[in-house]
Design an enzyme around this catalytic site. Sequence first.
Site, PDB file in Angstrom:
ATOM      1  CG  ASP A 195     -20.248 -15.363 -15.324  1.00  0.00           C
ATOM      2  OD1 ASP A 195     -21.373 -15.555 -15.627  1.00  0.00           O
ATOM      3  OD2 ASP A 195     -19.527 -14.869 -15.885  1.00  0.00           O
ATOM      4  CE1 TYR A 199      -4.469   0.590   0.046  1.00  0.00           C
ATOM      5  CE2 TYR A 199      -3.892   2.304   1.621  1.00  0.00           C
ATOM      6  CZ  TYR A 199      -4.670   1.781   0.840  1.00  0.00           C
ATOM      7  OH  TYR A 199      -5.928   2.365   0.704  1.00  0.00           O
TER       8      TYR A 199
END
Lengths: 376, 376
Positions: B220, B97
Amino acid sequence: MTALMKSVGVRAMKLLSSAVNFRLNQCSETPIRSLRSFSTLRSPPSKAIVYEQHGSPDSVTRLVNLPPVEVRDNDVCVKMIAAPINPSDINRIQGVYPVRPPVPAIGGYEGVGEVYAVGSKVNALSPGDWVIPSPPSSGTWQTFVVKEESVWHKIDKSCPMEYAATITVNPLTALRMLEDFVSLASGDSLVQNGATSIVGQCVIQLARLRGISTINIIRDRAGSDEARENLKALGADQVFSESQLNVKSVKSLLGELPEPALGFNCVGGNAASLVLKFLREGGTMVTYGGMSKKPITVSTTSFIFKDLELKGFWLQNWLSLGKVKECREMIDYLLGLARDGNLKYETELVPFDEFPVALDKALGKVGRQPKQVITF
Amino acid sequence: MTALMKSVGVRAMKLLSSAVNFRLNQCSETPIRSLRSFSTLRSPPSKAIVYEQHGSPDSVTRLVNLPPVEVRDNDVCVKMIAAPINPSDINRIQGVYPVRPPVPAIGGYEGVGEVYAVGSKVNALSPGDWVIPSPPSSGTWQTFVVKEESVWHKIDKSCPMEYAATITVNPLTALRMLEDFVSLASGDSLVQNGATSIVGQCVIQLARLRGISTINIIRDRAGSDEARENLKALGADQVFSESQLNVKSVKSLLGELPEPALGFNCVGGNAASLVLKFLREGGTMVTYGGMSKKPITVSTTSFIFKDLELKGFWLQNWLSLGKVKECREMIDYLLGLARDGNLKYETELVPFDEFPVALDKALGKVGRQPKQVITF
């Protein structure tokens, strides 16, 4: 001409007429029309580069003789002097440009001409004036163009005609992009790829006039050293070929220049990524072309942590915002720069009869060539 | 603790101290300090999740007992009630980060606690108040946190603690993104991918409260029918799995909904392209995450002819703009919604002692899990 006339129905003719003021319906010689024609101002017959269907420009365009058309009260008939072949002209003929005249159509989108005749209600223009269609509009590849007075912008004749013919599409794009996205001040910098394009060359010169430095990216190709020197002669501060930028960080390459807050992309693919690489935190990249035919790929972190913004510029879209007056003022400014030698780019003048040669050059069939400008 | 103390020098200790108010230097028991301590307010000893180096969170974090720290005149000592494990917490521990505390550090970035003790100059907070660090700041994974009064935002106790603990990062991101980029009105729509994320769920609910429809894209995967129903129950207007959008034009899938002018992307790759596909001309896509770890690919024509804009959102960057007051007002609004049942998302409360179990779940080791919230 007969084949062309047979190939289109009345409805298509009307479309053609409205699109290019190519009023074939005027030549249906019924007695009534003949009577009317005694009092009707008409253009001379015209020669035009016409395409009846979309496709490869060298196979679908041909020179056609067109009959005279009516010059109505608010119309101006212009004898064209010069008009360029721009990539967007080619895309329109190919049928891949999102906004294009319905076929059959006359090619060309910008150019310069001399007023030949004016309708009875036209006051601001007189025969002999130099004019350009502004905003640019279809059908400039013909010897006589008839369009409403509002289409034409009168310009100073002191500017060389090759600049007047080409000022409305590329130099105006460069100026608008410089003005409309990020407010840059003297001492700031910008980065661009496709720097050898006419827009690219204009960006360099217009930025320099404002005290803005340019970082320029060019392709790796034979002659790139010469291209680099040419751009530096125009005022480019830094010129890199793509392969020179294959480094982890480009910051150290900037020398004294500040990191740019604005970038222009007309190439896509790796060349677009290189523009993003140069941009400082919070910077904006404006895409106005895609010469490599490759998409633009951006990391998630560029958006979140580097806070980059990506936008597009399309002159046609911009003009639809109703900024015609503002654009005409910019055009006058650009023409003044060209006249005084402060805005330069290479063009090649080609007689209208040799259009196919100019087209081949514009299509890149014979290597890198200057901007092709047809003279009438 | 000894190992930790040995592992860091005086300088690192100071960094640690300033980063997380984890004042180890207070426990060097010299006679003078002992004398001073008679008049010094101190926190109770604390237990904390500490990492001494960056790396995989399940190998570099461990529970550490920390000695009491001084509560200075402007400090507030807070007994933590609950704190979540967010993806950004994991990224900070991994060291990927861009803004992160220097190691050694205590994990966690948001949470809720109860005021335990206040320094002599603290007027606005009293023991028993519920507070959250706002803007969020490092070190919430510990039983007692000491930070300056200005860090703490007093909140209404009527909101369930699992929402109070988690409101500052994800729901606030959703609200800011809805407010800050495109001005939408009732009747408009927006499109987002990663719709099952907490931000995605908040976007659906906050948009619905404003009369804005949402078009939601989900992956999906097994259970996508259930996910679709869950999102619809929250107010989602349309929910599509990625494979359903493998069509040339998505316009016909919109039904009665207008084309969206705003899109949110937290996935990247194909899922980002699908957001772009839905956007109307002139629309804006805001990227706030990259769950697929794939970049965003955009065609040149999307920028030039569709005039799309791509931007990024990072809450931390936004807070650095000095909008703390505005954010706190938004937090109060969001807490009110959560209290009244108008803003819901699933959380799982895990006792602090079982932190490793919660971490494994947050790391995705045991399938899809609700947001893990540690309770102290």
